[in-house]
Design a protein around this motif. Structure first.
Motif, short mmCIF file in Angstrom:
data_model
loop_
_atom_site.label_atom_id
_atom_site.label_comp_id
_atom_site.label_asym_id
_atom_site.label_seq_id
_atom_site.Cartn_x
_atom_site.Cartn_y
_atom_site.Cartn_z
N MET A 4 0.83 -1.21 0.00
CA MET A 4 0.00 0.00 0.00
C MET A 4 0.86 1.25 0.00
O MET A 4 0.55 2.24 -0.68
N PHE A 7 2.04 1.88 -3.50
CA PHE A 7 1.03 2.49 -4.37
C PHE A 7 0.92 3.99 -4.08
O PHE A 7 0.83 4.81 -5.00
N TRP A 34 -1.72 -6.08 -4.01
CA TRP A 34 -1.43 -4.65 -3.92
C TRP A 34 0.01 -4.36 -4.30
O TRP A 34 0.31 -3.36 -4.97
N HIS A 37 0.36 -4.89 -8.03
CA HIS A 37 -0.37 -3.79 -8.66
C HIS A 37 0.45 -2.50 -8.61
O HIS A 37 0.52 -1.75 -9.61
#
Length: 267
Positions: A4, A7, A34, A37
């Motif tokens: 996280m 990101f 995550w 990603h």
């Protein structure tokens, strides 16, 4: 947590740090979506399509039992395929992994609609694939939970030539914006309704109106939420609006602006 953080760093444009945190998280847990990603986002914003295809080199069964976020991972791989010019492969990935025929989950809707729109902007004939998405949109004309999703519903309706339904959807958005006091209603009023009207005008061939509305309100589009990569669809539409409105200088400016926002990796 590291995924996280990665990101968040990516959305701030801190790509080197984001990739370092994201890869570190993926090393600890290769199935952390995550983390996977976040690194994909870095590669997208740095125009590293070849690296992105390699990073997301999984079999289609790999994420089969994961939560719906898996479709968004495949969406990212599809973007890399489009950028690499592998348009047939991108359309095949849409049919086999990105589009979930049983889902009306907001992220699945966003993935499918934006992906088909990007393919059509590349000149790909996508056949009757818009019909299913337009049918989903028609059944959600009053569900205004996320403004960004509303805009995708409008795109789907317009692409299937359901302009009256798209206008009805925008009217419902306008009613929500004027009768509710939530943050979502404020975003709907300031951004969602005018951008929705811009998209409808664009699809109906009124490119001057579409471009005018988009240029007046695009500065507020970060209020829509989503990611820089997802909102890039609106930049692509803006460029095409300018092209079709014969606004060549503005078109060139918008292309340069988009390129600046998606900086290649430093050597």
């Amino acid at each position: 947590v590291l995924g996280m953080v990665a990101f968040g760093l990516e959305e701030l444009g801190l790509y080197d740090e984001a990739e370092r945190y994201g890869r570190g998280a993926a090393d600890q847990n290769p199935n952390d979506l995550w983390a996977v990603h976040a690194v994909a986002h870095v590669m997208e914003m740095q125009q590293r399509a070849k690296d992105g295809i390699k990073w997301l080199d999984y079999s289609l069964d790999h994420f089969r039992d994961f939560n719906p976020f898996r479709g968004h991972i495949w969406w990212h791989k599809g973007l890399f395929l489009i950028e690499a010019g592998s348009l047939d492969a991108a359309l095949s990935l849409y049919d086999n992994a990105i589009h979930d025929t049983q889902s009306e989950f907001f992220l699945d809707v966003q993935n499918s609609v934006s992906f088909l729109a990007r393919l059509e902007l590349q000149g790909v004939d996508i056949g009757n694939r818009w019909q299913a998405l337009a049918d989903t949109a028609a059944g959600n004309s009053d569900g205004h939970t996320l403004v960004f999703t509303d805009l995708h519903h409008i795109i789907a309706l317009c692409r299937w030539q359901k302009f009256d339904d798209a206008a009805t959807h925008i009217a419902s958005m306008q009613n929500y914006a004027t009768t509710q006091t939530s943050h979502t209603a404020t975003v709907m009023k300031n951004v969602g309704v005018p951008i929705g009207k811009s998209l409808l005008a664009y699809e109906q061939g009124d490119y001057d109106t579409a471009l005018g509305l988009m240029m007046m309100h695009r500065i507020f589009t970060p209020q829509l939420g989503a990611s820089n990569a997802q909102r890039d669809l609106l930049a692509l539409f803006s460029i095409d609006m300018a092209r079709r409105a014969n606004a060549s200088k503005l078109q060139a400016q918008l292309v340069r602006e988009r390129e600046f926002a998606r900086q290649p990796a430093r050597p």
